[in-house]
Design a protein around this motif. Sequence first.
Motif, PDB file in Angstrom:
ATOM      1  N   GLN A  23       0.829  -1.206   0.000  1.00  0.00           N
ATOM      2  CA  GLN A  23       0.000   0.000   0.000  1.00  0.00           C
ATOM      3  C   GLN A  23       0.864   1.256   0.000  1.00  0.00           C
ATOM      4  O   GLN A  23       0.566   2.222  -0.712  1.00  0.00           O
ATOM      5  N   ALA A  24       1.932   1.243   0.803  1.00  0.00           N
ATOM      6  CA  ALA A  24       2.835   2.398   0.843  1.00  0.00           C
ATOM      7  C   ALA A  24       3.502   2.587  -0.515  1.00  0.00           C
ATOM      8  O   ALA A  24       3.648   3.718  -0.997  1.00  0.00           O
ATOM      9  N   HIS A  25       3.898   1.483  -1.151  1.00  0.00           N
ATOM     10  CA  HIS A  25       4.532   1.550  -2.477  1.00  0.00           C
ATOM     11  C   HIS A  25       3.568   2.188  -3.487  1.00  0.00           C
ATOM     12  O   HIS A  25       3.964   3.064  -4.266  1.00  0.00           O
ATOM     13  N   ALA A  60       9.713  11.161   4.509  1.00  0.00           N
ATOM     14  CA  ALA A  60       8.294  11.217   4.146  1.00  0.00           C
ATOM     15  C   ALA A  60       7.786   9.844   3.707  1.00  0.00           C
ATOM     16  O   ALA A  60       6.669   9.449   4.055  1.00  0.00           O
ATOM     17  N   VAL A  61       8.613   9.103   2.961  1.00  0.00           N
ATOM     18  CA  VAL A  61       8.231   7.739   2.551  1.00  0.00           C
ATOM     19  C   VAL A  61       8.117   6.850   3.792  1.00  0.00           C
ATOM     20  O   VAL A  61       7.184   6.058   3.908  1.00  0.00           O
ATOM     21  N   LEU A  62       9.060   7.001   4.730  1.00  0.00           N
ATOM     22  CA  LEU A  62       8.995   6.239   5.975  1.00  0.00           C
ATOM     23  C   LEU A  62       7.712   6.567   6.742  1.00  0.00           C
ATOM     24  O   LEU A  62       7.054   5.672   7.282  1.00  0.00           O
ATOM     25  N   ASP A  63       7.318   7.834   6.744  1.00  0.00           N
ATOM     26  CA  ASP A  63       6.086   8.257   7.423  1.00  0.00           C
ATOM     27  C   ASP A  63       4.858   7.610   6.776  1.00  0.00           C
ATOM     28  O   ASP A  63       3.941   7.156   7.471  1.00  0.00           O
ATOM     29  N   VAL A  64       4.844   7.543   5.458  1.00  0.00           N
ATOM     30  CA  VAL A  64       3.742   6.882   4.742  1.00  0.00           C
ATOM     31  C   VAL A  64       3.677   5.411   5.144  1.00  0.00           C
ATOM     32  O   VAL A  64       2.605   4.879   5.443  1.00  0.00           O
ATOM     33  N   PHE A  65       4.840   4.746   5.184  1.00  0.00           N
ATOM     34  CA  PHE A  65       4.891   3.333   5.547  1.00  0.00           C
ATOM     35  C   PHE A  65       4.417   3.117   6.982  1.00  0.00           C
ATOM     36  O   PHE A  65       3.655   2.185   7.268  1.00  0.00           O
ATOM     37  N   GLN A  66       4.835   4.004   7.900  1.00  0.00           N
ATOM     38  CA  GLN A  66       4.409   3.884   9.292  1.00  0.00           C
ATOM     39  C   GLN A  66       2.895   4.038   9.421  1.00  0.00           C
ATOM     40  O   GLN A  66       2.258   3.302  10.179  1.00  0.00           O
ATOM     41  N   SER A  67       2.302   4.954   8.664  1.00  0.00           N
ATOM     42  CA  SER A  67       0.844   5.120   8.737  1.00  0.00           C
ATOM     43  C   SER A  67       0.127   3.877   8.218  1.00  0.00           C
ATOM     44  O   SER A  67      -0.909   3.477   8.760  1.00  0.00           O
ATOM     45  N   LYS A  68       0.683   3.238   7.193  1.00  0.00           N
ATOM     46  CA  LYS A  68       0.078   2.005   6.658  1.00  0.00           C
ATOM     47  C   LYS A  68       0.199   0.866   7.674  1.00  0.00           C
ATOM     48  O   LYS A  68      -0.712   0.045   7.800  1.00  0.00           O
ATOM     49  N   LEU A  79       8.855  -1.951  14.468  1.00  0.00           N
ATOM     50  CA  LEU A  79       9.601  -1.449  13.305  1.00  0.00           C
ATOM     51  C   LEU A  79      10.894  -0.820  13.798  1.00  0.00           C
ATOM     52  O   LEU A  79      10.874   0.068  14.638  1.00  0.00           O
ATOM     53  N   ASP A  80      12.008  -1.290  13.282  1.00  0.00           N
ATOM     54  CA  ASP A  80      13.317  -0.763  13.651  1.00  0.00           C
ATOM     55  C   ASP A  80      13.859  -0.004  12.442  1.00  0.00           C
ATOM     56  O   ASP A  80      14.434  -0.605  11.540  1.00  0.00           O
ATOM     57  N   ALA A  81      13.619   1.314  12.415  1.00  0.00           N
ATOM     58  CA  ALA A  81      14.031   2.140  11.280  1.00  0.00           C
ATOM     59  C   ALA A  81      15.359   2.817  11.592  1.00  0.00           C
ATOM     60  O   ALA A  81      15.526   3.428  12.640  1.00  0.00           O
ATOM     61  N   GLY A  82      16.289   2.700  10.667  1.00  0.00           N
ATOM     62  CA  GLY A  82      17.584   3.340  10.831  1.00  0.00           C
ATOM     63  C   GLY A  82      17.529   4.809  10.420  1.00  0.00           C
ATOM     64  O   GLY A  82      16.495   5.324  10.008  1.00  0.00           O
ATOM     65  N   GLU A  83      18.648   5.475  10.540  1.00  0.00           N
ATOM     66  CA  GLU A  83      18.753   6.873  10.134  1.00  0.00           C
ATOM     67  C   GLU A  83      19.008   6.954   8.627  1.00  0.00           C
ATOM     68  O   GLU A  83      19.633   6.064   8.051  1.00  0.00           O
ATOM     69  N   PRO A  84      18.531   8.029   7.983  1.00  0.00           N
ATOM     70  CA  PRO A  84      18.818   8.197   6.552  1.00  0.00           C
ATOM     71  C   PRO A  84      20.326   8.382   6.327  1.00  0.00           C
ATOM     72  O   PRO A  84      20.980   9.071   7.090  1.00  0.00           O
ATOM     73  N   ILE A  93      17.073   4.596   3.699  1.00  0.00           N
ATOM     74  CA  ILE A  93      16.754   4.213   5.071  1.00  0.00           C
ATOM     75  C   ILE A  93      16.532   2.706   5.047  1.00  0.00           C
ATOM     76  O   ILE A  93      15.774   2.199   4.225  1.00  0.00           O
ATOM     77  N   VAL A  94      17.217   2.006   5.940  1.00  0.00           N
ATOM     78  CA  VAL A  94      17.043   0.556   6.049  1.00  0.00           C
ATOM     79  C   VAL A  94      16.222   0.280   7.308  1.00  0.00           C
ATOM     80  O   VAL A  94      16.572   0.732   8.394  1.00  0.00           O
ATOM     81  N   CYS A  95      15.110  -0.439   7.140  1.00  0.00           N
ATOM     82  CA  CYS A  95      14.220  -0.768   8.250  1.00  0.00           C
ATOM     83  C   CYS A  95      14.138  -2.282   8.387  1.00  0.00           C
ATOM     84  O   CYS A  95      14.292  -3.001   7.409  1.00  0.00           O
ATOM     85  N   SER A  96      13.864  -2.735   9.584  1.00  0.00           N
ATOM     86  CA  SER A  96      13.622  -4.161   9.794  1.00  0.00           C
ATOM     87  C   SER A  96      12.490  -4.331  10.794  1.00  0.00           C
ATOM     88  O   SER A  96      12.190  -3.424  11.564  1.00  0.00           O
ATOM     89  N   LEU A  97      11.856  -5.492  10.750  1.00  0.00           N
ATOM     90  CA  LEU A  97      10.771  -5.808  11.667  1.00  0.00           C
ATOM     91  C   LEU A  97      11.309  -6.699  12.774  1.00  0.00           C
ATOM     92  O   LEU A  97      11.938  -7.712  12.493  1.00  0.00           O
ATOM     93  N   LYS A  98      11.072  -6.298  14.019  1.00  0.00           N
ATOM     94  CA  LYS A  98      11.543  -7.071  15.168  1.00  0.00           C
ATOM     95  C   LYS A  98      10.560  -8.194  15.442  1.00  0.00           C
ATOM     96  O   LYS A  98       9.377  -7.953  15.634  1.00  0.00           O
ATOM     97  N   ASP A  99      11.048  -9.420  15.462  1.00  0.00           N
ATOM     98  CA  ASP A  99      10.213 -10.589  15.716  1.00  0.00           C
ATOM     99  C   ASP A  99      10.821 -11.370  16.876  1.00  0.00           C
ATOM    100  O   ASP A  99      12.011 -11.673  16.855  1.00  0.00           O
ATOM    101  N   GLY A 100      10.049 -11.672  17.880  1.00  0.00           N
ATOM    102  CA  GLY A 100      10.546 -12.394  19.041  1.00  0.00           C
ATOM    103  C   GLY A 100      11.064 -11.431  20.100  1.00  0.00           C
ATOM    104  O   GLY A 100      11.331 -10.263  19.827  1.00  0.00           O
TER     105      GLY A 100
END
Length: 162
Positions: A23-25, A60-68, A79-84, A93-100
């Motif tokens: 959806q963000a894409h 701004a793209v990260l913000d769109v993704f966070q809202s989705k 969501l573990d988002a790094g710095e630009p 920006i490299v993001c990863s999802l924390k699981d566990g």
Amino acid sequence: MADSSFDIVSKVDHQEAENALNQAHKEVEQRYDFKGTGASIKWSGEQILIIANTEERAKAVLDVFQSKLIKRGISLKSLDAGEPFASGKEFRIVCSLKDGISSENAKKVNKIIRDEGPKGVKSQIQGDELRVQSKSRDDLQAVIALLKGSDLDIDLQFVNYR
């Protein structure tokens, strides 16, 4: 009477995360303020890669993704988002999802339950989750309320309540 128990886990529904990313894409592709900026968001292996021509556009793209993610019911704590950072002529920006639950976070949760929880409640770490046991179901409800009220940097779910 047997003890009642529940498990504390931190899981991300990967299908919902995939839907949020798609959806963000679509939104980034269609929005007027992103036209011609080279802004994109996509999977890069296990991580999410955000690319744009300026640091502000990447945020701004990260913000769109966070809202989705929020609309899809996924907590931003997972969501573990790094710095630009600059990569050639573009910002990424490299993001990863924390699981566990990591071992240090499991120890924090265990300590909270021991120090502030009702007496007679036992908790033990089992891999990337915690098992909480007690004779009283009311005590287990109190532990759930305690953990929901505590300020932890992980998203917790309570499953297998019996």
